[in-house]
Design a protein around this motif. Structure first.
Motif, PDB file in Angstrom:
ATOM      1  N   ASP A 251     -45.607  15.479  41.905  1.00 17.93           N
ATOM      2  CA  ASP A 251     -45.422  14.396  42.796  1.00 17.93           C
ATOM      3  C   ASP A 251     -46.592  13.529  42.627  1.00 17.93           C
ATOM      4  O   ASP A 251     -46.427  12.286  42.612  1.00 17.93           O
ATOM      5  CB  ASP A 251     -45.248  15.149  44.393  1.00 17.93           C
ATOM      6  CG  ASP A 251     -45.288  14.292  45.409  1.00 17.93           C
ATOM      7  OD1 ASP A 251     -44.713  12.918  45.043  1.00 17.93           O
ATOM      8  OD2 ASP A 251     -45.598  14.378  46.497  1.00 17.93           O
ATOM      9  N   GLU A 252     -47.673  14.062  42.737  1.00 16.94           N
ATOM     10  CA  GLU A 252     -48.941  13.197  42.659  1.00 16.94           C
ATOM     11  C   GLU A 252     -49.014  12.349  41.357  1.00 16.94           C
ATOM     12  O   GLU A 252     -49.338  11.466  41.172  1.00 16.94           O
ATOM     13  CB  GLU A 252     -50.134  14.140  42.686  1.00 16.94           C
ATOM     14  CG  GLU A 252     -51.472  13.068  42.711  1.00 16.94           C
ATOM     15  CD  GLU A 252     -52.699  14.291  42.753  1.00 16.94           C
ATOM     16  OE1 GLU A 252     -53.825  13.446  43.325  1.00 16.94           O
ATOM     17  OE2 GLU A 252     -52.577  15.312  42.335  1.00 16.94           O
ATOM     18  N   SER A 253     -48.593  13.023  40.123  1.00 12.89           N
ATOM     19  CA  SER A 253     -48.680  12.366  38.744  1.00 12.89           C
ATOM     20  C   SER A 253     -47.917  11.152  38.950  1.00 12.89           C
ATOM     21  O   SER A 253     -48.379  10.114  38.381  1.00 12.89           O
ATOM     22  CB  SER A 253     -48.464  13.470  37.631  1.00 12.89           C
ATOM     23  OG  SER A 253     -49.462  14.559  37.524  1.00 12.89           O
ATOM     24  N   GLY A 254     -46.535  11.577  39.291  1.00 14.27           N
ATOM     25  CA  GLY A 254     -45.652  10.372  39.377  1.00 14.27           C
ATOM     26  C   GLY A 254     -46.261   9.208  40.222  1.00 14.27           C
ATOM     27  O   GLY A 254     -46.075   8.155  39.653  1.00 14.27           O
ATOM     28  N   ASP A 255     -46.858   9.306  41.131  1.00 16.36           N
ATOM     29  CA  ASP A 255     -47.291   8.351  42.110  1.00 16.36           C
ATOM     30  C   ASP A 255     -48.526   7.570  41.353  1.00 16.36           C
ATOM     31  O   ASP A 255     -48.476   6.341  41.211  1.00 16.36           O
ATOM     32  CB  ASP A 255     -48.055   8.714  43.234  1.00 16.36           C
ATOM     33  CG  ASP A 255     -46.712   9.278  44.215  1.00 16.36           C
ATOM     34  OD1 ASP A 255     -45.477   8.914  43.936  1.00 16.36           O
ATOM     35  OD2 ASP A 255     -47.123  10.089  45.331  1.00 16.36           O
ATOM     36  N   ILE A 256     -49.287   8.178  40.487  1.00 11.58           N
ATOM     37  CA  ILE A 256     -50.543   7.654  39.906  1.00 11.58           C
ATOM     38  C   ILE A 256     -49.928   6.742  38.576  1.00 11.58           C
ATOM     39  O   ILE A 256     -50.262   5.676  38.550  1.00 11.58           O
ATOM     40  CB  ILE A 256     -51.478   8.859  39.266  1.00 11.58           C
ATOM     41  CG1 ILE A 256     -52.298   9.264  40.509  1.00 11.58           C
ATOM     42  CG2 ILE A 256     -52.463   8.103  38.452  1.00 11.58           C
ATOM     43  CD1 ILE A 256     -53.032  10.569  40.002  1.00 11.58           C
ATOM     44  N   VAL A 257     -48.871   7.279  38.093  1.00 12.89           N
ATOM     45  CA  VAL A 257     -48.412   6.630  36.714  1.00 12.89           C
ATOM     46  C   VAL A 257     -47.511   5.585  37.121  1.00 12.89           C
ATOM     47  O   VAL A 257     -47.644   4.346  36.584  1.00 12.89           O
ATOM     48  CB  VAL A 257     -47.169   7.757  36.101  1.00 12.89           C
ATOM     49  CG1 VAL A 257     -46.913   7.026  34.883  1.00 12.89           C
ATOM     50  CG2 VAL A 257     -48.238   8.915  35.384  1.00 12.89           C
ATOM     51  N   VAL A 344     -56.566  13.925  34.903  1.00 15.17           N
ATOM     52  CA  VAL A 344     -55.633  14.122  33.484  1.00 15.17           C
ATOM     53  C   VAL A 344     -54.673  12.918  33.690  1.00 15.17           C
ATOM     54  O   VAL A 344     -54.283  12.374  32.302  1.00 15.17           O
ATOM     55  CB  VAL A 344     -54.971  15.510  33.797  1.00 15.17           C
ATOM     56  CG1 VAL A 344     -53.969  15.431  32.754  1.00 15.17           C
ATOM     57  CG2 VAL A 344     -56.007  16.465  33.455  1.00 15.17           C
ATOM     58  N   THR A 345     -53.916  12.633  34.830  1.00 15.63           N
ATOM     59  CA  THR A 345     -52.744  11.631  34.814  1.00 15.63           C
ATOM     60  C   THR A 345     -53.425  10.136  34.427  1.00 15.63           C
ATOM     61  O   THR A 345     -53.030   9.261  33.853  1.00 15.63           O
ATOM     62  CB  THR A 345     -52.245  11.467  36.077  1.00 15.63           C
ATOM     63  OG1 THR A 345     -51.923  12.807  36.205  1.00 15.63           O
ATOM     64  CG2 THR A 345     -51.048  10.552  36.001  1.00 15.63           C
ATOM     65  N   ALA A 346     -54.706   9.944  35.047  1.00 19.87           N
ATOM     66  CA  ALA A 346     -55.425   8.811  34.940  1.00 19.87           C
ATOM     67  C   ALA A 346     -55.941   8.450  33.439  1.00 19.87           C
ATOM     68  O   ALA A 346     -55.578   7.343  32.823  1.00 19.87           O
ATOM     69  CB  ALA A 346     -56.734   8.536  35.828  1.00 19.87           C
ATOM     70  N   PHE A 347     -56.515   9.425  33.013  1.00 24.91           N
ATOM     71  CA  PHE A 347     -56.820   9.307  31.463  1.00 24.91           C
ATOM     72  C   PHE A 347     -55.550   8.963  30.457  1.00 24.91           C
ATOM     73  O   PHE A 347     -55.490   8.296  29.517  1.00 24.91           O
ATOM     74  CB  PHE A 347     -57.470  10.758  31.152  1.00 24.91           C
ATOM     75  CG  PHE A 347     -57.895  10.757  29.624  1.00 24.91           C
ATOM     76  CD1 PHE A 347     -59.250  10.048  29.258  1.00 24.91           C
ATOM     77  CD2 PHE A 347     -57.355  11.340  28.620  1.00 24.91           C
ATOM     78  CE1 PHE A 347     -59.458  10.121  27.979  1.00 24.91           C
ATOM     79  CE2 PHE A 347     -57.760  11.362  27.350  1.00 24.91           C
ATOM     80  CZ  PHE A 347     -58.945  10.682  27.022  1.00 24.91           C
ATOM     81  N   LEU A 348     -54.400   9.832  30.612  1.00 22.98           N
ATOM     82  CA  LEU A 348     -53.405   9.751  29.922  1.00 22.98           C
ATOM     83  C   LEU A 348     -52.871   8.365  29.888  1.00 22.98           C
ATOM     84  O   LEU A 348     -52.586   7.789  28.904  1.00 22.98           O
ATOM     85  CB  LEU A 348     -52.404  10.917  30.096  1.00 22.98           C
ATOM     86  CG  LEU A 348     -52.743  12.344  29.694  1.00 22.98           C
ATOM     87  CD1 LEU A 348     -51.653  13.214  30.107  1.00 22.98           C
ATOM     88  CD2 LEU A 348     -52.910  12.405  27.765  1.00 22.98           C
ATOM     89  N   THR A 349     -52.596   7.968  31.067  1.00 27.85           N
ATOM     90  CA  THR A 349     -51.971   6.694  31.384  1.00 27.85           C
ATOM     91  C   THR A 349     -52.745   5.668  30.826  1.00 27.85           C
ATOM     92  O   THR A 349     -52.260   4.649  30.173  1.00 27.85           O
ATOM     93  CB  THR A 349     -51.512   6.580  32.762  1.00 27.85           C
ATOM     94  OG1 THR A 349     -51.174   7.858  33.385  1.00 27.85           O
ATOM     95  CG2 THR A 349     -50.589   5.342  33.244  1.00 27.85           C
ATOM     96  N   ALA A 350     -54.116   5.665  31.183  1.00 29.01           N
ATOM     97  CA  ALA A 350     -55.154   4.506  30.733  1.00 29.01           C
ATOM     98  C   ALA A 350     -55.157   4.533  29.050  1.00 29.01           C
ATOM     99  O   ALA A 350     -54.918   3.546  28.568  1.00 29.01           O
ATOM    100  CB  ALA A 350     -56.439   4.923  31.340  1.00 29.01           C
TER     101      ALA A 350
END
Length: 360
Positions: A251-257, A344-350
């Motif tokens: 849920d959180e990863s989806g929102d950040i991405v 983790v999500t911020a790093f991968l997406t960026a």
């Protein structure tokens, strides 16, 4: 306004239709199904235990029409307590599942499928009228496929004698999350980043839990207090934690991405630092809310048992140790997964978004 009222009326009509469908499906049951046509209370008795908890027991005489046995009418005795802790009171028009004995019929349990059908009808009709048909179709397909896989795995686990529970349910969790994201987001980069971040954050949280339990020898963790477990409890708890953590993290990863991809659509000329800081900012905004939701779900699940144990003379130390122990552990692990998901999500997406722009 007229259009909105039309949708509300259609949702109400579908919900009622599903409810009556459940009321009329008794022919689908092999087990005897009856409908209560008359109720008479023939006896009652008040009791008090050693902790001064008072309860009253009642005996009902039920006149029941068998819906899938040629309309036969039978009389059944039903005992229940006013607390309804382990028994049910029945009223006229209630439908019940029966058990055939040598002396007649006995009440097995209430027939609840009409309420279940009504809730499902309300859920799916509400989703249908609140989103596009294409999105609704993929969402419904995702729910059906994931539920089917989960049920098949449960049946496999129940029938197998030596199934490795943790590996099987870990693979299942990864597959379910991948399918859910595929059906909802498609097979693009956004879905892949969300899935990868979810798996990595979940793995980090579970590794942290496993390391701490190994170092402490699971001191103070009572896996044996898990309810209805007929297998070795520790792997079952780990499997439960995998699915629980993964749901919160996804849920959180989806929102950040989604937020970072929105920034990329507004202006593709952004640096890694811009995406990184934006991802951390989005994560900090929702981290506390998700953690509080997990904690409130745990509290809501625990309240009945805590009240029952307090009323039976148990102190808070014993309740925390025997009743809330594993729930607190799972909540902490889920919160740890939510915390890991932000960087983790911020790093991968960026990284992938800036690499994508550099490649152009």
């Amino acid at each position: 306004m007229t259009k909105h009222w039309r949708k509300i009326l259609l949702i109400a009509a579908i919900t009622l239709a599903c409810f009556f469908l459940g009321r009329l499906d008794s022919f689908c049951y092999k087990q005897p199904v009856g409908q209560v046509t008359a109720v008479k209370t023939v006896a009652s008795d008040e009791s008090t235990d050693e902790h001064e908890n008072e309860d009253r027991s009642y005996t009902q005489k039920l006149t029941v029409k068998l819906l899938n046995r040629s309309g036969q009418t039978v009389t059944i005795k039903n005992d229940y307590y006013a607390s309804h802790a382990e028994s049910d009171q029945y009223h006229v028009f209630d439908q019940i599942l029966l058990h055939k004995t040598s002396s007649g019929y006995q009440v097995d349990m209430p027939k609840r499928d009409s309420l279940l059908f009504a809730l499902l009808g309300f859920l799916f009709s509400g989703l249908y009228f609140s989103m596009s048909r294409r999105k609704f179709s993929f969402l419904g397909l995702s729910i059906i496929v994931n539920a089917g896989l989960f049920i098949l795995t449960i049946i496999w686990d129940a029938s197998a004698r030596a199934l490795p529970v943790l590996p099987v349910f870990s693979v299942l969790a990864v597959v379910l999350s991948g399918l859910a994201l595929y059906f909802v987001l498609g097979h693009g980069l956004q879905a892949w980043i969300t899935w990868l971040a979810t798996v990595i954050a979940t793995l980090l949280a579970l590794l942290a839990m496993a390391i701490v339990i190994a170092l402490t020898g699971a001191t103070g963790v009572h896996f044996e207090t898990m309810s209805y477990v007929t297998q070795v409890p520790q792997p079952v708890f780990y499997a439960q934690a995998v699915i629980g953590v993964l749901g919160a993290v996804m849920d959180e990863s989806g929102d950040i991405v989604a937020g970072l991809f929105g920034l990329q659509r507004e202006s593709a000329d952004r640096s890694f630092s811009d995406y990184w800081q934006a991802g951390l900012s989005v994560g900090r905004e929702i981290l506390g809310t998700l953690t509080n939701v997990l904690f409130m779900i745990f509290i809501a699940e625990t309240i009945p048992m805590v009240v029952l144990m307090l009323r039976n003379g148990n102190n808070w130390s014993y309740i925390l140790d025997q009743t809330m122990n594993l729930g607190i552990l799972q909540t902490v692990v889920s919160a740890l997964g939510i915390v890991w998901a932000v960087p983790v999500t911020a790093f991968l997406t960026a990284t992938l978004l800036t690499r994508k722009e550099t490649a152009k």
